[in-house]
Structure formats: C-alpha cells, structure tokens
Design a protein around this motif. Sequence first.
Motif, PDB file in Angstrom:
ATOM      1  N   TRP A  23       0.843  -1.213   0.000  1.00 61.28           N
ATOM      2  CA  TRP A  23       0.000   0.000   0.000  1.00 61.28           C
ATOM      3  C   TRP A  23       0.875   1.259   0.000  1.00 61.28           C
ATOM      4  CZ3 TRP A  23      -0.666   3.211   4.547  1.00 61.28           C
ATOM      5  CH2 TRP A  23      -1.681   4.170   4.442  1.00 61.28           C
ATOM      6  N   VAL A  24       1.898   1.264   0.847  1.00 62.13           N
ATOM      7  CA  VAL A  24       2.803   2.423   0.880  1.00 62.13           C
ATOM      8  C   VAL A  24       3.502   2.577  -0.472  1.00 62.13           C
ATOM      9  CG1 VAL A  24       4.933   3.343   1.917  1.00 62.13           C
ATOM     10  CG2 VAL A  24       3.161   2.352   3.388  1.00 62.13           C
ATOM     11  N   LYS A  25       3.927   1.455  -1.053  1.00 67.65           N
ATOM     12  CA  LYS A  25       4.637   1.526  -2.336  1.00 67.65           C
ATOM     13  C   LYS A  25       3.725   2.087  -3.428  1.00 67.65           C
ATOM     14  CE  LYS A  25       7.606  -1.015  -5.552  1.00 67.65           C
ATOM     15  NZ  LYS A  25       7.194  -0.240  -6.696  1.00 67.65           N
ATOM     16  N   GLU A  26       2.466   1.662  -3.436  1.00 72.33           N
ATOM     17  CA  GLU A  26       1.547   2.161  -4.467  1.00 72.33           C
ATOM     18  C   GLU A  26       1.348   3.674  -4.331  1.00 72.33           C
ATOM     19  OE1 GLU A  26      -2.249   0.183  -4.558  1.00 72.33           O
ATOM     20  OE2 GLU A  26      -2.955   1.475  -6.203  1.00 72.33           O
ATOM     21  N   LEU A  27       1.156   4.127  -3.093  1.00 74.63           N
ATOM     22  CA  LEU A  27       0.993   5.575  -2.872  1.00 74.63           C
ATOM     23  C   LEU A  27       2.261   6.322  -3.285  1.00 74.63           C
ATOM     24  CD1 LEU A  27      -0.724   5.581   0.656  1.00 74.63           C
ATOM     25  CD2 LEU A  27      -1.803   6.033  -1.549  1.00 74.63           C
ATOM     26  N   ALA A  28       3.408   5.745  -2.947  1.00 79.70           N
ATOM     27  CA  ALA A  28       4.688   6.390  -3.242  1.00 79.70           C
ATOM     28  C   ALA A  28       4.931   6.414  -4.756  1.00 79.70           C
ATOM     29  CB  ALA A  28       5.807   5.648  -2.522  1.00 79.70           C
ATOM     30  N   ASP A  29       4.674   5.289  -5.419  1.00 82.61           N
ATOM     31  CA  ASP A  29       4.884   5.217  -6.881  1.00 82.61           C
ATOM     32  C   ASP A  29       4.011   6.248  -7.606  1.00 82.61           C
ATOM     33  OD1 ASP A  29       6.810   3.245  -6.769  1.00 82.61           O
ATOM     34  OD2 ASP A  29       5.413   1.596  -7.169  1.00 82.61           O
ATOM     35  N   ASN A  30       2.813   6.488  -7.073  1.00 87.21           N
ATOM     36  CA  ASN A  30       1.914   7.464  -7.707  1.00 87.21           C
ATOM     37  C   ASN A  30       2.506   8.869  -7.714  1.00 87.21           C
ATOM     38  OD1 ASN A  30      -0.007   5.576  -8.232  1.00 87.21           O
ATOM     39  ND2 ASN A  30      -1.267   6.029  -6.423  1.00 87.21           N
ATOM     40  N   ARG A  31       3.426   9.140  -6.816  1.00 91.41           N
ATOM     41  CA  ARG A  31       4.045  10.461  -6.748  1.00 91.41           C
ATOM     42  C   ARG A  31       5.088  10.639  -7.851  1.00 91.41           C
ATOM     43  NH1 ARG A  31       4.158  12.619  -1.266  1.00 91.41           N
ATOM     44  NH2 ARG A  31       6.267  13.376  -1.693  1.00 91.41           N
ATOM     45  N   GLY A  32       5.738   9.531  -8.257  1.00 92.47           N
ATOM     46  CA  GLY A  32       6.739   9.583  -9.328  1.00 92.47           C
ATOM     47  C   GLY A  32       7.982  10.383  -8.971  1.00 92.47           C
ATOM     48  N   ASP A  33       8.281  10.514  -7.663  1.00 92.34           N
ATOM     49  CA  ASP A  33       9.389  11.386  -7.267  1.00 92.34           C
ATOM     50  C   ASP A  33      10.648  10.643  -6.851  1.00 92.34           C
ATOM     51  OD1 ASP A  33       8.260  10.367  -4.975  1.00 92.34           O
ATOM     52  OD2 ASP A  33       7.871  12.295  -4.014  1.00 92.34           O
ATOM     53  N   ALA A  34      10.624   9.303  -6.868  1.00 94.94           N
ATOM     54  CA  ALA A  34      11.800   8.501  -6.472  1.00 94.94           C
ATOM     55  C   ALA A  34      11.582   7.081  -6.964  1.00 94.94           C
ATOM     56  CB  ALA A  34      11.968   8.525  -4.954  1.00 94.94           C
ATOM     57  N   ASN A  35      12.661   6.291  -6.901  1.00100.90           N
ATOM     58  CA  ASN A  35      12.510   4.849  -7.156  1.00100.90           C
ATOM     59  C   ASN A  35      12.210   4.187  -5.822  1.00100.90           C
ATOM     60  OD1 ASN A  35      13.298   4.973  -9.903  1.00100.90           O
ATOM     61  ND2 ASN A  35      15.437   5.109  -9.252  1.00100.90           N
ATOM     62  N   TYR A  36      11.020   3.667  -5.669  1.00101.79           N
ATOM     63  CA  TYR A  36      10.631   3.004  -4.425  1.00101.79           C
ATOM     64  C   TYR A  36      10.703   1.492  -4.624  1.00101.79           C
ATOM     65  CZ  TYR A  36       8.848   7.582  -2.995  1.00101.79           C
ATOM     66  OH  TYR A  36       8.735   8.914  -2.664  1.00101.79           O
ATOM     67  N   GLU A  37      11.251   0.816  -3.638  1.00 97.65           N
ATOM     68  CA  GLU A  37      11.445  -0.635  -3.753  1.00 97.65           C
ATOM     69  C   GLU A  37      11.139  -1.302  -2.421  1.00 97.65           C
ATOM     70  OE1 GLU A  37      15.404  -1.564  -5.195  1.00 97.65           O
ATOM     71  OE2 GLU A  37      15.326  -3.561  -4.297  1.00 97.65           O
ATOM     72  N   ILE A  38      10.400  -2.402  -2.471  1.00 96.88           N
ATOM     73  CA  ILE A  38      10.150  -3.168  -1.242  1.00 96.88           C
ATOM     74  C   ILE A  38      11.427  -3.957  -0.907  1.00 96.88           C
ATOM     75  CG2 ILE A  38       8.857  -5.101  -0.210  1.00 96.88           C
ATOM     76  CD1 ILE A  38       6.905  -2.916  -0.599  1.00 96.88           C
ATOM     77  N   ILE A  39      11.851  -3.875   0.337  1.00 92.78           N
ATOM     78  CA  ILE A  39      12.981  -4.686   0.812  1.00 92.78           C
ATOM     79  C   ILE A  39      12.445  -5.579   1.927  1.00 92.78           C
ATOM     80  CG2 ILE A  39      15.260  -4.658   1.886  1.00 92.78           C
ATOM     81  CD1 ILE A  39      15.761  -1.940   0.623  1.00 92.78           C
ATOM     82  N   ASP A  40      12.463  -6.884   1.663  1.00 92.94           N
ATOM     83  CA  ASP A  40      11.884  -7.839   2.600  1.00 92.94           C
ATOM     84  C   ASP A  40      13.014  -8.560   3.343  1.00 92.94           C
ATOM     85  OD1 ASP A  40      10.466  -9.737   3.956  1.00 92.94           O
ATOM     86  OD2 ASP A  40       9.321 -10.454   2.218  1.00 92.94           O
ATOM     87  N   ILE A  41      13.125  -8.305   4.631  1.00 92.72           N
ATOM     88  CA  ILE A  41      14.189  -8.932   5.435  1.00 92.72           C
ATOM     89  C   ILE A  41      14.141 -10.455   5.286  1.00 92.72           C
ATOM     90  CG2 ILE A  41      14.985  -9.328   7.822  1.00 92.72           C
ATOM     91  CD1 ILE A  41      13.879  -6.517   8.510  1.00 92.72           C
ATOM     92  N   ALA A  42      12.938 -10.994   5.127  1.00 93.41           N
ATOM     93  CA  ALA A  42      12.770 -12.453   5.028  1.00 93.41           C
ATOM     94  C   ALA A  42      13.496 -13.036   3.810  1.00 93.41           C
ATOM     95  CB  ALA A  42      11.288 -12.810   4.960  1.00 93.41           C
TER      96      ALA A  42
END
Length: 186
Positions: A23-42
Amino acid sequence: MLNIGIVLGSTREGRVSPQVGAWVKELADNRGDANYEIIDIADYSLPLLGEPDGDASGVAAWSEKIAEMDGFVFIVQEYNHSISAALKNALDYLRVEWNDKAAGIVSYGSVGGARATEHLRGILSELSIAHVRVHPALSLFTDFENGTHFAPKDVQVQSVNDMLDQLLPWTEAMQSVRTKSTSETA
Ligand SMILES: Cc1cc2nc3c(=O)[nH]c(=O)nc-3n(C[C@H](O)[C@H](O)[C@H](O)COP(=O)(O)O)c2cc1C
C-alpha cells in the motif's frame, strides 16, 4: 532519482507487513518522485548476529541492497512495546550502509505502533539515520479487519504523503552529507 527502500520489519508466517508495504509503495509510486522498492528482510535469511552455526550467506546481499539505497521507509509492527527482533537484527548487521541516510516510519499496532516507533527512533539515531517527524500510525482495530486484512482509513493516505513530503528533501540533503564525509576521509 533517489532510491528509497520500503523495509518490511516482520518476517513471521502470517505477517501483515507485505500488505502495508504494498500500500505504501503504491501511494509512493503514484508520486513519481523517487525509485521506491520493497525490501523484505525475510528474503535475506539473516541468522541472529554472531550466531556461530548460522547460515550467513544472505549477509553480503543484505549489505549490498542497503548500500544501494538513499533513504528508507520502515514498515514497523509493535512486538511487546518495541520493534520485532527480525528488524533489530537486520539493523544491527550493518553500520556504514545505514549511516547518513534518511528515513520515515509507518507503523501499526493496538495504539498505532507508537511505542515501537519511539524505540526505533533511538536506534536510528545511533545509526546516524535522520528520521522525519510525520509518522503514519495505523490501528490494528480501525485500519485492519480482524487484525489481519489491511483496510486503511482514507485519512492515512494523506499521512503517508505528508511523511514522504518530509522524507524526500531530507533524503536528498543527506546525499551531500555522505559526499562530505567521503571526501573528508579520502
Ligand atoms: C510477539 C508479539 C508481541 C506483540 N506485542 C504487541 C504489543 O506490545 N503491542 C501491540 O500493539 N501489538 C502487539 N502485537 C500485535 C502485533 O502488532 C500484530 O500481530 C501485528 O500484526 C504484527 O505484525 P506482523 O503481522 O507484520 O508480524 C504483538 C504480536 C506478537 C506476535
């Protein structure tokens, strides 16, 4: 473009952090102001730091991934009034890779993960990570159904954007701090 890692703080089976992170990534991607990437510790199978018999094969990849990032959004869940052991362990593994970067926190828990967030802020300070003030705090009672299906209230969207509005300029500013520290130690 700045690289911002959205770090999932929990690794347990049945965790809800992937829903919150997406959800955070989708909101962030909609801004188009940075490269957002999920980092999963698992994904990195990090043993407990210093464990003699642990399989530490994921540690180099963890170090490389965090080093690539300019800033972070930590997805934080409250475990016994603090952060998860998995997140603390993953933070403890590295030092310079975290130093002089910026971070925002999105948390959840019965009181929005507020107590875990305050603990995390102390740890981030020690790692020289500049943490922004605005902090979306999601309630297990009102932003989730049955504590498991994530269904955030509309007001939380504004809160995430307000947090990112603070995080982006701080992330950019910390780039020049890193350049200065590198040139001073060269
Ligand atoms: C070991 C453990 C301790 C917890 N302690 C707290 C707590 O102190 N405060 C709170 O608000 N929620 C607490 N919870 C509830 C978690 O915040 C909730 O289960 C959340 O979904 C955990 O995140 P995850 O699903 O991503 O693992 C605890 C959960 C676990 C598993």
